[in-house]
Motif scaffolding. Structure first.
Motif, mmCIF file in Angstrom:
data_model
loop_
_atom_site.group_PDB
_atom_site.id
_atom_site.type_symbol
_atom_site.label_atom_id
_atom_site.label_comp_id
_atom_site.label_asym_id
_atom_site.label_seq_id
_atom_site.Cartn_x
_atom_site.Cartn_y
_atom_site.Cartn_z
ATOM 1 N N PRO A 129 -30.873 5.279 -57.511
ATOM 2 C CA PRO A 129 -31.209 4.234 -58.485
ATOM 3 C C PRO A 129 -30.661 2.877 -58.033
ATOM 4 O O PRO A 129 -29.759 2.803 -57.200
ATOM 5 C CB PRO A 129 -30.514 4.697 -59.769
ATOM 6 C CG PRO A 129 -30.148 6.128 -59.544
ATOM 7 C CD PRO A 129 -29.986 6.305 -58.072
ATOM 8 N N LEU B 205 -24.331 0.004 -61.414
ATOM 9 C CA LEU B 205 -25.306 1.085 -61.191
ATOM 10 C C LEU B 205 -26.192 1.241 -62.410
ATOM 11 O O LEU B 205 -25.702 1.335 -63.540
ATOM 12 C CB LEU B 205 -24.539 2.402 -60.939
ATOM 13 C CG LEU B 205 -25.364 3.693 -60.912
ATOM 14 C CD1 LEU B 205 -26.300 3.740 -59.707
ATOM 15 C CD2 LEU B 205 -24.436 4.911 -60.906
ATOM 16 N N TRP B 206 -27.493 1.257 -62.172
ATOM 17 C CA TRP B 206 -28.421 1.552 -63.257
ATOM 18 C C TRP B 206 -28.532 3.061 -63.396
ATOM 19 O O TRP B 206 -28.556 3.773 -62.382
ATOM 20 C CB TRP B 206 -29.818 1.005 -62.942
ATOM 21 C CG TRP B 206 -29.978 -0.471 -63.105
ATOM 22 C CD1 TRP B 206 -28.997 -1.380 -63.394
ATOM 23 C CD2 TRP B 206 -31.197 -1.214 -62.990
ATOM 24 N NE1 TRP B 206 -29.540 -2.647 -63.467
ATOM 25 C CE2 TRP B 206 -30.886 -2.574 -63.221
ATOM 26 C CE3 TRP B 206 -32.515 -0.867 -62.712
ATOM 27 C CZ2 TRP B 206 -31.853 -3.574 -63.180
ATOM 28 C CZ3 TRP B 206 -33.475 -1.863 -62.671
ATOM 29 C CH2 TRP B 206 -33.144 -3.205 -62.910
ATOM 30 N N THR B 207 -28.658 3.525 -64.610
ATOM 31 C CA THR B 207 -28.963 4.944 -64.799
ATOM 32 C C THR B 207 -30.415 5.176 -64.369
ATOM 33 O O THR B 207 -31.184 4.222 -64.200
ATOM 34 C CB THR B 207 -28.838 5.359 -66.278
ATOM 35 O OG1 THR B 207 -29.751 4.554 -67.023
ATOM 36 C CG2 THR B 207 -27.410 5.153 -66.780
#
Ligand code: FES
Ligand code: FES
Lengths: 713, 152
Positions: free
Chosen positions: A341, A417-419
């Protein structure tokens, strides 16, 4: 002005610092001069190597393109090393940090890393080789022509004396750079054309490969960002106390694009986001969904269009024709879904910024961060990590500003961080499209005309609406449609722009994926109407396209096109040219009476000119087939209340191992300049499968993804 | 918060973390074992596959309290020197593209080979189909598993 005039001034620069040995860089000449020299008419000129030979005989090749699975950190060094005459075992690979102009464009896309820099890379190696030869010759007091390079040494042929590159490096560095170094005869290539083992393969099988998500800095905070699911919406409120109550969460605050949760580890910030109960002001776009987008496109599609190509008189041909045949093809939005991601590590301090990021555009990251912080680009250092997939998604730097903003605010290094859910909800999606095709046929069913109207949102139009305010054409949107190779007495290709707030972007092969689906399906329909074998029918329309014919022929032979298939089985053909390469695919399917079907086999022929790294090409073709099949059979993005409906891999499905067809890749032998390999295999996947289903069932597929419901008897 | 003791790649470790934190984040963020990857966080992709007491397990779905006292093997612990038959086969077949999913693929395949030293194509499908690879390396994964099976 000839090429050597350009190369003398711009192309090679040499520097020698004490002890550093020989360093030769390949630089981007000023674009204007290149254009003046006729070297860069259409494409950006993108050289990208930097080579250094140290006294201890290590040859370090700096790769300025991003490694995202295409093995560019193997193939680029192969080219330089081959011309240099180095031994493969002495080659070390370094990854370039972003630099505004040192390496030319570092952008990695358009299947361009090899094809746009092949000559430049060869010259970089060749110039260094010539200098090493000269240095050796002087050392022995012989003529350069008596010397040769072999596996990292310079050899004096008659006496057998030899010196390693390392031993000669600093002497060579003092010599003038040859103006126009001679290139090897291709028959003498000893690395180019070989399937060298991937330089990064060992680190990719023991967990040591460093992706962006793996960067760890002392004192680093973790963060995640959540944006309004509805495009264009904003945060209204959130429960900051509840979020901070989660163990490990240190802060929560609004940033330009959404809400950031910061804490001591990833889990804490994900939990913090859940606890925050963010309320959104969804804005206008909440009134939109897939159906409304479709009817808007239908409506606009019936209106005025911008002409992209017009030959002969299609209207006239329609009037005179025995019959006019029409069909509409439709393609949905889809998602990049890189396995890693979006993420970025940033550290903003004392008017400087350092970034570690998996990106396809290091320079865009650099300028984006600099602009965001209001500091000069030289104050932004960007380190490029390995990418856990790119496919065009990482041509955007949207997630970079998230990290920069959070680090600025917290004063700490931050890993943002993106999920998966966020990644899926905020992509730049492959544009959805409608294709209106028509052809006039004579009484004997010979085609007299071809018209193709592309109705789709425009990537460039969304990025720079002002460029299209006067009704200008977005050439990219008709890529693969306006350059259809088939010959018709009259042709009309036009385009209607239908932008919404759904962000659209460059998805592997860009508009070629939609346009080839329409072209190759419709041409198959015409062949069927003409009562002809679809390959023969295409051949009659391809008299001046030898490379199309070449891949057609190869795919025909290798697939065993004329062999009989059993009950419920079908075979389909499709071909397409893109990114400087030609690909023909033959797909075989089995369809059961309940509509369920399998893609059993895909035989693919590619003509990408000289095959620099054949196994790398095969990998990219296999990858393009699987990526293309996912969008043919599964992954579709739909919009509900102005937001993406799919949230994770249970709703946006990827092809799996048990659905993987047997794939055979055949590469046309060629000494033409190299073409692209990362994308050209994809466009002809969907139409080959659709045509195979027609062959098996008599049902024409004009819409993706293909669902079993559509095939039920 | 509580203290948990885990044996990871043969080494005893103790961590002080919340009870519900998934093993994935203990490994990656607390212990710096970043070979195990985050792909979905919901047990849907297989990127985070590790061995927990010898069984292939999704680290993103395994709360640390459940793993207390267990033996864990991650990709880093599969072999010290790329000598595991699967690593050798992965190199020989040039399986990885971007490589992001490969730790999970290899760990899942390792469990498969432990239970079945000569898997058929169908066995491979059943064992491997929950491991996603966006780069599409599946055909090579299949070949590499067959190759490794010949060696074990
Ligand atoms: S991250 Fe655990 S299964 Fe996807
Ligand atoms: S190798 Fe890239 S996701 Fe599998």
């Amino acid at each position: 002005m000839g090429q050597s005039a350009v190369s003398r001034r711009d192309f090679l620069k040499v520097s020698s610092t004490a002890g550093a040995g020989l360093m030769i860089g390949v630089f981007l000449p000023a674009k204007e001069r290149l254009v003046a020299a006729g070297l860069a008419p259409a494409q950006p000129f993108e050289p990208n190597a930097f080579l250094a030979i140290s006294p201890d005989n290590a040859v370090t090749i700096t790769v300025a393109k991003s490694e995202m699975g295409q093995h560019v950190r193997t193939s680029i060094p192969m080219i330089v090393a081959d011309e240099l005459g180095a031994d493969w075992s002495q080659i070390q690979v370094a990854q370039a940090d972003a630099h505004p102009d040192k390496y030319g464009s570092q952008g990695t896309g358009g299947s361009g890393s090899i094809r746009r820099s092949f000559e430049m890379l060869r010259k970089a190696g060749a110039a260094a080789r010539e200098m090493l030869l000269e240095a050796g010759a002087r050392e022995w007091g012989v003529s350069k022509s008596e010397c040769a390079v072999s596996k990292g040494t310079v050899v004096h042929r008659s006496s057998g004396r030899e010196l390693t590159f390392g031993a000669l490096a600093s002497k060579a560095a003092a010599l003038p750079v040859p103006d126009d170094p001679p290139l090897k005869d291709p028959k003498d290539f000893n690395l180019i054309g070989k399937s060298m083992p991937g330089k990064d393969t060992p680190s990719r099988v023991n967990g040591s490969a460093q992706f962006g998500i793996d960067i760890r800095l002392p004192d680093m905070l973790h963060a995640t960002v959540v944006r309004c699911p509805t495009f264009g919406g904003k945060a209204k409120s959130f429960n900051s106390k509840a979020a901070k109550g989660v163990s490990g969460v240190t802060d929560i605050f609004e940033i330009e694009e959404g809400v950031a949760v910061v804490g001591k580890n990833t889990w804490a910030v994900i939990q913090g986001h859940r606890a925050a109960n963010i309320q959104w002001d969804h804005g206008d776009f909440a009134k939109w969904d897939s159906d409304r987008i479709k009817s808007m496109m239908e409506k606009k599609g019936g209106g005025t269009a911008v002409v992209a190509r017009e030959e002969g008189n299609v209207a006239e041909a329609h009037k005179k024709a025995g019959s006019v045949f029409e069909a509409q093809y439709e393609v949905p939005f889809t998602h990049h879904a890189t396995m890693e991601p979006m993420n970025c590590v940033a550290h903003v301090r004392n008017g400087e910024c350092e970034i570690w990021v998996p990106t396809q555009v290091p320079q865009r990251v650099q300028t984006t961060a600099a602009e965001h912080l209001g500091i000069p680009v030289e104050k932004v250092r960007v380190h490029v990590t390995l990418l856990g997939g790119g496919f065009g998604r990482r041509l955007w730097a949207d997630f970079v500003t998230d990290a920069v903003e959070i680090s600025q605010k917290t004063g700490k290094p931050v890993k943002m961080l993106w999920t998966r859910e966020e990644d899926m909800a905020h992509d730049f999606y492959r544009p959805t499209s409608i294709h209106k095709l028509s052809a006039a046929m004579t009484k004997k069913n010979r085609p007299r005309s071809w018209s193709h109207r592309v109705v789709a949102p425009s990537i460039s139009g969304q990025l720079r609406p002002e460029r299209f305010s006067g009704g200008q054409l977005d050439r990219s949107a008709v890529n693969g449609a306006s350059n259809i190779p088939y010959e018709f007495p009259s042709i009309l290709v036009d385009y209607v722009m239908t932008n919404t707030k759904v962000p659209v972007g460059w998805w592997r092969s860009v508009y070629n994926s939609q346009n080839a689906f329409a072209n190759e399906g419709f041409i198959d329909e015409l062949a069927h109407m003409a009562g002809m074998n679809p390959l023969r029918f295409r051949m009659t329309l391809l008299r001046n396209s030898p490379r199309h014919l070449g891949v057609l022929q190869l795919a025909f032979e290798k697939s065993g096109w004329n062999t009989k298939l059993g009950e419920g089985r079908g075979r389909g053909f499709a071909m397409h040219e893109s990114f400087g390469s030609w690909v023909a695919n033959v797909a075989e399917v089995t369809v059961k009476s309940d509509g369920t079907f399998t893609v059993d086999r895909i035989v693919s022929a590619i003509d990408c000119g000289l095959a620099v790294h054949p196994d790398g090409i095969r990998m990219q073709m296999e990858s393009s087939i699987i990526y293309g099949l996912t969008s043919t059979l599964k992954g579709e993005i739909t919009i509900k209340r102005g937001a993406v409906e799919q949230s994770n891999f249970h709703e946006f499905e990827l092809l799996r191992i048990d659905e993987t067809p047997e794939m055979e890749i055949h590469i046309v032998e060629s000494d033409e300049p190299p073409g692209g390999a990362g994308e050209p295999g994809l466009p002809p996947v969907a139409p080959a499968v659709a045509n195979a289903i027609f062959d098996a069932t008599g049902k024409r597929i004009r819409k993706l993804p293909i669902r079993p419901e559509d095939l039920r008897a | 918060m509580a203290r948990y003791s885990l044996t990871i790649n043969g080494k005893k470790q103790s961590v002080n973390v919340p009870d519900d934190i998934p093993l994935l984040w203990v490994l990656r963020d607390e212990l710096g074992l970043t070979g195990t990857k985050f792909g979905c966080g919901r047990g849907l992709c297989g990127s985070c596959t590790i061995h927990l007491d010898g069984e292939s397990t999704r680290a993103c779905m395994t709360p640390v309290e459940y793993a207390d006292g267990s033996e864990i093997t991650t990709i880093e612990g599969l072999s010290p020197d790329l000598s595991h038959p699967l690593q050798k086969a992965w190199l020989a077949e040039e399986v990885p593209q971007c490589g992001y999913c490969q730790s999970g693929q290899i760990m899942t395949a390792a469990s498969l080979l432990e239970q079945n030293s000569n898997p058929s194509d169908e066995d491979i499908d059943v064992a491997m189909k929950m491991n996603l690879c966006r780069c599409g390396t599946y055909q090579r994964i299949r070949k590499a598993i067959h190759r490794a099976a010949k060696e074990v």
